[in-house]
Design a protein around this motif. Structure first.
Motif, PDB file in Angstrom:
ATOM      1  N   ALA A 246       0.825  -1.204   0.000  1.00 39.54           N
ATOM      2  CA  ALA A 246       0.000   0.000   0.000  1.00 39.54           C
ATOM      3  C   ALA A 246       0.856   1.248   0.000  1.00 39.54           C
ATOM      4  CB  ALA A 246      -0.932  -0.004   1.214  1.00 39.54           C
ATOM      5  N   ILE A 247       1.853   1.271   0.870  1.00 39.42           N
ATOM      6  CA  ILE A 247       2.655   2.495   0.942  1.00 39.42           C
ATOM      7  C   ILE A 247       3.455   2.669  -0.339  1.00 39.42           C
ATOM      8  CG2 ILE A 247       4.720   1.570   2.085  1.00 39.42           C
ATOM      9  CD1 ILE A 247       4.712   4.101   3.796  1.00 39.42           C
ATOM     10  N   ALA A 248       3.912   1.565  -0.922  1.00 33.45           N
ATOM     11  CA  ALA A 248       4.615   1.671  -2.193  1.00 33.45           C
ATOM     12  C   ALA A 248       3.684   2.235  -3.258  1.00 33.45           C
ATOM     13  CB  ALA A 248       5.149   0.306  -2.610  1.00 33.45           C
ATOM     14  N   THR A 249       2.445   1.798  -3.222  1.00 37.71           N
ATOM     15  CA  THR A 249       1.470   2.298  -4.194  1.00 37.71           C
ATOM     16  C   THR A 249       1.239   3.789  -4.018  1.00 37.71           C
ATOM     17  OG1 THR A 249       0.377   0.159  -4.121  1.00 37.71           O
ATOM     18  CG2 THR A 249      -0.836   1.965  -5.142  1.00 37.71           C
ATOM     19  N   VAL A 250       1.108   4.215  -2.773  1.00 37.40           N
ATOM     20  CA  VAL A 250       0.902   5.645  -2.531  1.00 37.40           C
ATOM     21  C   VAL A 250       2.054   6.459  -3.119  1.00 37.40           C
ATOM     22  CG1 VAL A 250       0.773   7.425  -0.757  1.00 37.40           C
ATOM     23  CG2 VAL A 250      -0.498   5.307  -0.472  1.00 37.40           C
ATOM     24  N   ALA A 251       3.289   6.030  -2.799  1.00 41.11           N
ATOM     25  CA  ALA A 251       4.447   6.752  -3.332  1.00 41.11           C
ATOM     26  C   ALA A 251       4.439   6.734  -4.848  1.00 41.11           C
ATOM     27  CB  ALA A 251       5.738   6.136  -2.788  1.00 41.11           C
ATOM     28  N   LEU A 252       4.090   5.590  -5.426  1.00 37.03           N
ATOM     29  CA  LEU A 252       4.064   5.463  -6.874  1.00 37.03           C
ATOM     30  C   LEU A 252       3.075   6.432  -7.494  1.00 37.03           C
ATOM     31  CD1 LEU A 252       5.028   3.842  -9.316  1.00 37.03           C
ATOM     32  CD2 LEU A 252       3.063   2.347  -8.999  1.00 37.03           C
ATOM     33  N   VAL A 253       1.885   6.478  -6.916  1.00 40.15           N
ATOM     34  CA  VAL A 253       0.847   7.355  -7.463  1.00 40.15           C
ATOM     35  C   VAL A 253       1.294   8.811  -7.401  1.00 40.15           C
ATOM     36  CG1 VAL A 253      -1.459   8.256  -7.035  1.00 40.15           C
ATOM     37  CG2 VAL A 253      -1.078   5.797  -7.064  1.00 40.15           C
ATOM     38  N   ILE A 254       1.865   9.188  -6.246  1.00 36.97           N
ATOM     39  CA  ILE A 254       2.321  10.581  -6.125  1.00 36.97           C
ATOM     40  C   ILE A 254       3.364  10.889  -7.198  1.00 36.97           C
ATOM     41  CG2 ILE A 254       3.549  12.219  -4.659  1.00 36.97           C
ATOM     42  CD1 ILE A 254       2.365  10.860  -2.247  1.00 36.97           C
ATOM     43  N   THR A 255       4.330  10.001  -7.347  1.00 35.71           N
ATOM     44  CA  THR A 255       5.389  10.229  -8.329  1.00 35.71           C
ATOM     45  C   THR A 255       4.835  10.340  -9.736  1.00 35.71           C
ATOM     46  OG1 THR A 255       6.811   8.861  -6.967  1.00 35.71           O
ATOM     47  CG2 THR A 255       7.597   9.392  -9.167  1.00 35.71           C
ATOM     48  N   LEU A 256       4.060   9.344 -10.158  1.00 35.94           N
ATOM     49  CA  LEU A 256       3.564   9.351 -11.530  1.00 35.94           C
ATOM     50  C   LEU A 256       2.638  10.528 -11.791  1.00 35.94           C
ATOM     51  CD1 LEU A 256       3.040   5.558 -12.332  1.00 35.94           C
ATOM     52  CD2 LEU A 256       4.904   7.076 -12.980  1.00 35.94           C
TER      53      LEU A 256
END
Lengths: 283, 377, 305
Positions: A246-256
């Motif tokens: 989940a936290i990886a996904t959050v970071a990913l979404v913010i970055t992209l």
């Protein structure tokens, strides 16, 4: 059109290879993101859809102190990094592009060196720097921020310089000709034309900071200076919950999202061809 | 007095290249003046120095009595139309034109009025809200012009502004520019490499080569009375003949002697002579008289209103003569390979001085000073 | 536009920053490598070259000379990098070729899909693989079902069934390829995209078959791009320690990066760690300057268009 047949027999072979590659490249990440929404503790067996690892009461991104701290720290470092490296980088790009006389080659090489230096070399170098040269600063947030700025600076310079080169000196000369003093030439003409590159490089710096691992880890002090990347590294081989996904996904979404926004803005101002060149970081 | 330019010994050196070599020029107010020459002759550098984008290495740029050589460009009341137009992409047409007005301390309504007025004078009313990228080449050029004119400069500099346009548009805009200059009455300094353009539009022009002015004068002067081989060659077809001069206007080519009534008639030794194609008279082979030269017709080009006849003469040179298609050369055989006699009238045959650079080298050698550069081309 | 010094002054803050936090930092590594350790096992840098202590450097060299763990790590790193780059090129070149020259309408989309992994956190991509290759992961099951697992075991590339993450060198290689191939495909794409179609048309016009045109025109013209891409990938890969750590975590997967990491960040042998870092940097210096030279030339060329 028969002469366009590719040397491996039929274009279909190429299409196949490419399609397989893209699938192989993206699917694992998609699966990982998917499991962030898993309704159970497993990261390998699907147990139904749920948002518990994002917003749930126990051990979710929003409620687990360790995860929250990592996310906040990651964003903090990213903001500091952008705030420092964009002004420094824009100035350096302007200085390098308009440098008259000797020395520009050396400075240019200096600027490009961090881009080709392996991260572990930078990590060790910065570690020793903050242990032995600036022991007053030591390891921790300031050190991490400084380390990140040091290697993202070059990306900002390269991107801004590219745009500067395509802008050329004509517009500022025209402005001067029409009566604008040097300050106005910069503010009324150059900066507005440079804005897309500045925004894009800010987004790139933001993304690089969030994704950074080696330098950030090397300069980390205690547990409070853990970032999302470090968390992923530390927990990956253990038995973590999907909260990690989940936290990886959050970071990913913010970055992209940041990158997508910046590149759409860039495209609006600078045109598709230049945007593609920048996106592939043609140096 | 407004708009008078005086360049005194103006020099610009880049690293070890002399781009402009001590030129002197006087441009009276209100004149349409052209700097003409091939690429690299220094005309653009000279223009940029007048504008202020390049600092002269030495010399003076006197604008209405004041030496502005060290004054930065934004403080000179001189405006430029760039070759690339340099319209600001992030502003629309009105924004571009109003850009410089900000420094004239005008009320908003006055600014808007002037913008509208100048748009009308370049016939671009209605385009105020467009962005530069939405305009055609000719339209951009007019906006660039308007942007400079709205500031009522004393001098307007134009750096090959018609270079990017197609032939027909160029002709139209040449006329427009000339008319505009007459109306507005300010000094125009125009840079081009196109000799036809220069001859059409200018009140006076200067032919430049290798950083120096070969000749300055009215279009008629420069075309009909060129003082050097370079000028003769650059403007129109020059038909050069090489021979030996006797110091009194006599020219010997091989076994033929001619009398030259124009140019450097006191020159001695190895010289060149020129005659314009329209002044050569074609006569039947064998006709006798002063200033006759035999030759053979190699080529005949049909140009609509006239023929251009290429004749190979005995010295080996190829002369081009134009014959109007009005029946005047009916008694001459103009077929390929036919022999013919060329009459080079005394008052059209002009002795030329060597190019300015070589003259300087000769003078230097005579005074035993070091020769300036490598041998001239 | 401004004096000679205006723009140089603008560059000053950036130059100062890089001088302090990059150049001085690198010198700190050198000074520690030629330094000593104090009683608390903390490194003591010797800043003056005249005071340099070559003790630790010699010890490391001796270790290498006698075939010790440092040498093993260097050799294994070379091996991994070489194999990973060969595999990456084998997969990446066709993909880049397709995207650059045959994608047609799909070019934009394909390019986007090729760029995206570039910007996804490297660790997240590794995490994804760990998920898939764990004993009960989907990846393990799929590989078992379609028989690849059996092939790997037969070839000796896998020790136990489902034991992908259990100290396997082949997993490290797969992970390296997966992790770094986007960094290779993009420069290849750019190089292949730049090749003017008219060269190929001319070749065909002169009688070449498609294969011949490729071998004699496209391939040679793409070589600079291939080299640039390989160098661009090799540099970080040489210093990689996190990939073996994540997917293998056994001494037999140790790359030189792992050695350095263990000695510097994790352990208390920072001086030796610094020595190895210097060695690694020197080894890669040639590659670094090669890349700088080629991109500088390309940079000035593209800036003038």
């Amino acid at each position: 059109m028969s002469w366009l047949r590719n040397p491996w027999g039929r274009p279909r072979a190429l299409v196949l290879v490419t399609a397989l590659y893209i699938v192989w490249s993206i699917v694992p990440v998609v699966v990982a993101v998917l499991f962030a929404f898993n309704n159970g503790r497993s990261r390998t067996t699907w147990q139904g859809f749920s948002l518990r690892w994002f917003t749930g009461a126990n051990g979710s991104v929003f409620h687990d102190p360790a995860l929250q701290s990592a996310l906040k720290h990651t964003l903090l470092l990213a903001v500091i990094c952008v705030a420092l490296c964009v002004p420094l980088g824009v100035l350096l790009a302007l200085g390098l592009q308009r440098w008259r006389g000797h020395g520009s080659g050396t400075v240019n090489t200096l600027m490009l060196l961090p881009l080709v230096t392996p991260e572990i070399v930078m990590g060790v170098a910065l570690l020793l720097l903050f242990l032995r040269v600036f022991p007053g600063v030591g390891l921790g947030t300031p050190a991490q921020a400084i380390g990140q700025v040091t290697f993202t600076l070059s990306y900002v310079v390269v991107m801004v310089r590219g745009r500067l080169a395509s802008i050329g000196p004509d517009y500022e000369e025209a402005a001067a000709d029409l009566g604008a003093p040097p300050r106005d030439q910069l503010v009324r003409v150059l900066l507005p034309l440079l804005a897309p590159a500045i925004i894009a490089s800010a987004a790139v710096a933001f993304a690089l900071s969030i994704d950074d691992f080696v330098v950030t880890q090397y300069l980390s002090g205690d547990a409070s200076t853990t970032t999302v990347s470090m968390l992923l590294y530390a927990s990956a081989r253990g038995a973590p919950t999907p909260a990690l996904n989940a936290i990886a996904t959050v970071a990913l979404v913010i970055t992209l999202a940041t990158l997508a926004l910046a590149f759409f803005l860039y495209r609006r101002f600078a045109g598709a061809r230049e945007t593609a060149a920048v996106a592939t970081l043609e140096m | 007095m407004a708009g008078e330019i005086h360049l005194a010994e103006l020099t610009k050196v880049f690293d070890d290249v002399i781009a402009v070599d001590g030129i002197d020029l006087e441009i009276p107010p209100g004149e349409f003046f052209t700097l003409l020459g091939p690429s690299g002759c220094g005309k653009t550098t000279t223009l940029r120095m007048i504008a202020g984008f390049e600092r002269p290495t030495s010399g003076r740029i006197v604008l209405d009595g004041v030496d502005v050589a060290r004054v930065p460009p934004h403080k000179r009341s001189v405006n430029t139309v760039f070759q690339s137009y340099a319209l600001f992409p992030h502003l629309n047409v009105a924004g571009n034109i109003a850009f410089g007005l900000k420094y004239h301390k005008l009320a908003k309504e006055e600014r808007q009025r002037r913008v509208a007025e100048v748009l009308e004078s370049v016939r671009m009313e209605g385009f105020a809200q467009r962005k530069p990228e939405q305009l055609s080449g000719g339209q951009q050029q007019r906006v660039a012009l308007a942007r400079a004119l709205v500031l009522t400069p004393r001098v307007l500099l134009l750096d090959e502004p018609l270079g990017a346009l197609d032939a027909r548009l160029r002709k139209d805009l040449q006329v427009e520019l000339k008319t505009l200059q007459n109306e507005v009455g300010i000094t125009f300094v125009f840079v081009t490499h196109d000799q036809e353009e220069a001859l059409t539009m200018s009140d006076r022009l200067a032919v430049m080569n290798d950083g120096r002015i070969e000749q300055a004068g009215s279009p008629r002067e420069v075309y009909e009375e060129p003082t050097t081989e370079f000028v003769a060659d650059f403007l129109g077809i020059s038909n050069l003949l090489t021979g030996e001069a006797d110091g009194r206007g006599g020219l010997t080519i091989g076994e033929w002697t001619f009398v030259c009534g124009q140019g450097a008639t006191s020159a001695r030794g190895d010289v060149k002579a020129m005659i314009r194609p329209e002044r050569i008279v074609l006569e039947p082979y064998g006709s006798s008289g002063q200033n006759r030269l035999p030759g053979m017709i190699e080529h005949s080009v049909f140009l609509g209103g006239m023929h251009e006849i290429h004749v190979r003469v005995l010295g080996g040179e190829l002369l081009k003569a134009t014959v109007a298609n009005d029946g005047s050369a009916q008694n001459v055989n103009l077929e390929h390979g036919a022999p013919v006699t060329l009459h080079l009238p005394e008052d059209a045959l002009r002795l030329l001085a060597p190019p300015v650079t070589a003259q300087a080298d000769n003078a230097a050698a005579a005074a035993e000073r070091p020769v300036r550069t490598a041998p001239s081309r | 536009m401004g004096g000679r010094w205006t723009w140089r002054l603008a560059a000053l803050p950036g130059v100062a920053w890089l001088s302090i936090f990059f150049l001085v930092a690198l010198y700190a590594v050198v000074s520690v490598a030629f330094g000593n350790q104090d009683t608390l096992s903390q490194p003591v840098p010797f800043w003056n070259p005249l005071d340099w202590n070559v003790g630790y450097v010699l010890e490391a060299l001796r270790n290498i000379w006698h075939g010790g763990p440092f040498l093993t790590a260097f050799l294994r790193t070379f091996e991994f990098v070489a194999i990973a780059m060969a595999l990456s090129l084998a997969i990446g070149y066709p993909v880049a070729y397709y995207a650059a020259r045959h994608a047609g309408r799909w070019k934009g989309l394909v390019l986007l899909l090729l760029i995206v992994p570039f910007w996804i956190n490297y660790l997240m991509r590794m995490l994804a693989w760990i998920n898939l290759l764990s004993p009960d992961g989907w990846g393990t099951r799929v590989l078992h079902d379609i028989g690849i697992e059996r092939v790997f075991i037969t070839l000796g590339l896998l020790s136990t069934r489902g034991g992908w993450l259990d100290g396997q060198q082949s997993t490290v290689l797969i992970a390296l390829v997966y992790g770094y191939i986007p960094f290779l495909i993009l420069p290849l794409f750019v190089a292949l995209d730049r090749i003017d179609q008219r060269h190929l048309e001319a070749a065909r016009d002169l009688g070449a078959t498609p294969l011949s045109a490729f071998l004699r025109v496209t391939l040679p013209l793409s070589v600079p791009g291939i080299l640039a891409g390989l160098v661009l990938v090799a540099l970080p890969m040489f210093g990689d320690y996190y990939t073996p750590d994540l997917v293998c975590a056994a001494p037999k997967c140790n790359m030189i990066g792992n050695q350095i990491d263990q000695l510097t960040r994790q352990g208390s042998e920072k001086v030796t760690g610094a020595v190895l870092t210097i060695m690694l940097a020197l080894l890669l210096l040639a590659l670094m300057f090669y890349y700088l030279r080629t991109t500088r030339r390309a940079g000035t060329a593209s800036a003038s268009t």
